[in-house]
Design a protein around this motif. Sequence first.
Motif, PDB file in Angstrom:
ATOM      1  N   UNK A   1      -3.459  -7.929  -9.938  1.00 12.58           N
ATOM      2  CA  UNK A   1      -2.049  -7.734  -9.618  1.00 12.58           C
ATOM      3  C   UNK A   1      -1.879  -6.813  -8.422  1.00 12.58           C
ATOM      4  N   UNK A   2      -1.049  -7.244  -7.490  1.00 15.18           N
ATOM      5  CA  UNK A   2      -0.694  -6.383  -6.374  1.00 15.18           C
ATOM      6  C   UNK A   2      -1.664  -6.358  -5.220  1.00 15.18           C
ATOM      7  N   UNK A   3      -2.763  -7.134  -5.289  1.00 18.55           N
ATOM      8  CA  UNK A   3      -3.755  -7.037  -4.226  1.00 18.55           C
ATOM      9  C   UNK A   3      -3.295  -7.707  -2.927  1.00 18.55           C
ATOM     10  N   UNK A   4      -2.144  -8.362  -2.927  1.00 19.82           N
ATOM     11  CA  UNK A   4      -1.644  -8.977  -1.701  1.00 19.82           C
ATOM     12  C   UNK A   4      -1.406  -7.929  -0.617  1.00 19.82           C
ATOM     13  N   UNK A   5      -1.103  -6.700  -1.006  1.00 16.50           N
ATOM     14  CA  UNK A   5      -0.811  -5.665  -0.018  1.00 16.50           C
ATOM     15  C   UNK A   5      -2.057  -5.259   0.770  1.00 16.50           C
ATOM     16  N   UNK A   6      -3.230  -5.672   0.306  1.00 16.69           N
ATOM     17  CA  UNK A   6      -4.455  -5.426   1.080  1.00 16.69           C
ATOM     18  C   UNK A   6      -4.499  -6.298   2.323  1.00 16.69           C
ATOM     19  N   UNK A   7      -3.762  -7.403   2.299  1.00 18.71           N
ATOM     20  CA  UNK A   7      -3.738  -8.332   3.435  1.00 18.71           C
ATOM     21  C   UNK A   7      -2.449  -8.246   4.235  1.00 18.71           C
ATOM     22  N   UNK A   8      -1.381  -7.836   3.591  1.00 20.02           N
ATOM     23  CA  UNK A   8      -0.054  -7.889   4.217  1.00 20.02           C
ATOM     24  C   UNK A   8       0.109  -6.856   5.329  1.00 20.02           C
ATOM     25  N   UNK A   9       0.972  -7.187   6.277  1.00 22.22           N
ATOM     26  CA  UNK A   9       1.435  -6.211   7.258  1.00 22.22           C
ATOM     27  C   UNK A   9       2.563  -5.423   6.600  1.00 22.22           C
TER      28      UNK A   9
ATOM     29  N   UNK B   1      18.140 -18.867   3.020  1.00 19.21           N
ATOM     30  CA  UNK B   1      17.689 -19.089   1.640  1.00 19.21           C
ATOM     31  C   UNK B   1      16.172 -18.916   1.589  1.00 19.21           C
ATOM     32  N   UNK B   2      15.736 -17.689   1.339  1.00 14.85           N
ATOM     33  CA  UNK B   2      14.313 -17.362   1.448  1.00 14.85           C
ATOM     34  C   UNK B   2      13.601 -17.338   0.111  1.00 14.85           C
ATOM     35  N   UNK B   3      12.334 -17.658   0.151  1.00 18.15           N
ATOM     36  CA  UNK B   3      11.441 -17.375  -0.972  1.00 18.15           C
ATOM     37  C   UNK B   3      10.751 -16.058  -0.655  1.00 18.15           C
ATOM     38  N   UNK B   4      10.903 -15.090  -1.527  1.00 19.61           N
ATOM     39  CA  UNK B   4      10.248 -13.799  -1.353  1.00 19.61           C
ATOM     40  C   UNK B   4       9.394 -13.500  -2.580  1.00 19.61           C
ATOM     41  N   UNK B   5       8.492 -12.549  -2.443  1.00 17.63           N
ATOM     42  CA  UNK B   5       7.656 -12.120  -3.553  1.00 17.63           C
ATOM     43  C   UNK B   5       7.660 -10.598  -3.634  1.00 17.63           C
ATOM     44  N   UNK B   6       7.322 -10.115  -4.791  1.00 12.78           N
ATOM     45  CA  UNK B   6       7.203  -8.675  -5.004  1.00 12.78           C
ATOM     46  C   UNK B   6       5.921  -8.155  -4.367  1.00 12.78           C
ATOM     47  N   UNK B   7       5.924  -6.877  -4.025  1.00 14.24           N
ATOM     48  CA  UNK B   7       4.709  -6.247  -3.486  1.00 14.24           C
ATOM     49  C   UNK B   7       3.615  -6.170  -4.540  1.00 14.24           C
TER      50      UNK B   7
ATOM     51  N   UNK C   1       3.281 -11.366   4.529  1.00 12.66           N
ATOM     52  CA  UNK C   1       1.933 -11.934   4.540  1.00 12.66           C
ATOM     53  C   UNK C   1       2.025 -13.357   5.064  1.00 12.66           C
ATOM     54  N   UNK C   2       1.078 -13.733   5.906  1.00 13.34           N
ATOM     55  CA  UNK C   2       1.109 -15.035   6.565  1.00 13.34           C
ATOM     56  C   UNK C   2      -0.135 -15.846   6.230  1.00 13.34           C
ATOM     57  N   UNK C   3      -0.051 -17.135   6.551  1.00 14.14           N
ATOM     58  CA  UNK C   3      -1.233 -17.993   6.427  1.00 14.14           C
ATOM     59  C   UNK C   3      -2.398 -17.386   7.193  1.00 14.14           C
ATOM     60  N   UNK C   4      -2.101 -16.866   8.375  1.00 11.76           N
ATOM     61  CA  UNK C   4      -3.155 -16.306   9.213  1.00 11.76           C
ATOM     62  C   UNK C   4      -3.821 -15.107   8.553  1.00 11.76           C
ATOM     63  N   UNK C   5      -3.033 -14.256   7.887  1.00  9.60           N
ATOM     64  CA  UNK C   5      -3.613 -13.092   7.220  1.00  9.60           C
ATOM     65  C   UNK C   5      -4.674 -13.513   6.215  1.00  9.60           C
TER      66      UNK C   5
ATOM     67  N   UNK D   1       4.604 -18.140   5.873  1.00 12.93           N
ATOM     68  CA  UNK D   1       4.638 -16.697   5.604  1.00 12.93           C
ATOM     69  C   UNK D   1       5.602 -16.432   4.468  1.00 12.93           C
ATOM     70  N   UNK D   2       5.383 -15.309   3.790  1.00  8.42           N
ATOM     71  CA  UNK D   2       6.286 -14.898   2.713  1.00  8.42           C
ATOM     72  C   UNK D   2       6.607 -13.414   2.873  1.00  8.42           C
ATOM     73  N   UNK D   3       7.896 -13.066   2.969  1.00  9.33           N
ATOM     74  CA  UNK D   3       8.272 -11.653   2.979  1.00  9.33           C
ATOM     75  C   UNK D   3       8.038 -11.034   1.600  1.00  9.33           C
ATOM     76  N   UNK D   4       7.630  -9.783   1.591  1.00  5.60           N
ATOM     77  CA  UNK D   4       7.412  -9.043   0.356  1.00  5.60           C
ATOM     78  C   UNK D   4       8.480  -7.963   0.260  1.00  5.60           C
ATOM     79  N   UNK D   5       9.154  -7.907  -0.863  1.00  2.00           N
ATOM     80  CA  UNK D   5      10.275  -6.977  -1.008  1.00  2.00           C
ATOM     81  C   UNK D   5      10.038  -6.025  -2.173  1.00  2.00           C
ATOM     82  N   UNK D   6      10.657  -4.831  -2.067  1.00  2.00           N
ATOM     83  CA  UNK D   6      10.545  -3.863  -3.153  1.00  2.00           C
ATOM     84  C   UNK D   6      11.641  -4.114  -4.183  1.00  2.00           C
ATOM     85  N   UNK D   7      11.745  -3.225  -5.160  1.00  2.00           N
ATOM     86  CA  UNK D   7      12.690  -3.412  -6.262  1.00  2.00           C
ATOM     87  C   UNK D   7      14.135  -3.401  -5.796  1.00  2.00           C
TER      88      UNK D   7
END
Length: 311
Positions: A26-34, A116-122, A154-158, A140-146
């Motif tokens: 859980x949450x390891x996406x932030x290791x790749x995200x800008x 109309x965006x699809x976003x994910x939690x950090x 995070x992007x395909x390229x990341x 790409x998918x934006x990551x948002x806080x609470x």
Amino acid sequence: MKDKTSINRKSNTGAVEHVTKVHDREGDIMALATKEVISIPPTKSIKDTAKVMMEHEFRRLPITDPGSGKLLGIVTVMDILDFFGGGKKFNIIEKKYEDNFLAAINEPVKEIMTRDLITLSTKVSIGDTLKTMLDNQLGAIPLVDADGKLAGIVTERDIALSLAGMAGKETVHEYMSPKVFTTTPGTPLESACKIMVRNGLRRIPIVGGEADISKANKKLLGILTSTDVIRFLNAKELFDNLNSNLASDVLKITVSEIMVKDPITVEQTMTIGELCQLFAEKNIGGVPIIKDDEIVGIITERDVLNSVRRA
């Protein structure tokens, strides 16, 4: 007044484990995200948005409220291609401004952004992010806080670049797209944009140069990418050489004038790991695949992600 848009940019710090090994963390996406993301306000003009994209080599920019920092939308190079003649957003030029190109490009970016965006939690995992991207065909998918504030992207390229030198020995032949949309050097830019937008393409090979039509359809002469179109929109020469304000005059330029004439290509035997390394070294997201000097396929970052899901 000087624009106060933040231009902080964070480089990802090295590769993480192979994606397929970390699906459950859980949450390891932030290791790749800008995490320190460049965003722009909804009032920024389309022209200045393209300039920010070009300066930072971005294919997308989140749109945020300057006061609250909340995410309002996102604009991508495909939105600008759509505006530039590819789709419904061209109505801004064609109908609202009656073909006045210079007036239209000063419209606020909110007029072409995706709301109309699809976003994910950090806190989401890399595996869930990968699945969401592929299921929804997102680059790409934006990551948002609470609080709904933009906390990263995070992007395909990341994800693809995190696999550089680490992916398996599968060859590009196994994951390439053999159906390649192409066009010819004499195609007007507006028509090329239509082909790209309607088929969801960020790049299109340019073919021709042979008397034998069967060979001309496969002989690669160059490649046109969405970035090339953005670069053209930003070129000083474009505005210096305008004979009129009409978009129809601007968009009649042929792709031969702005395409990359010596594109990077690969052979079918290259491994996915080697391909990811090439993407990282050349800062590209897709390449034509050549056999006996003819184009036989194309492979992109999204194909690399599909190879991960199928592994």
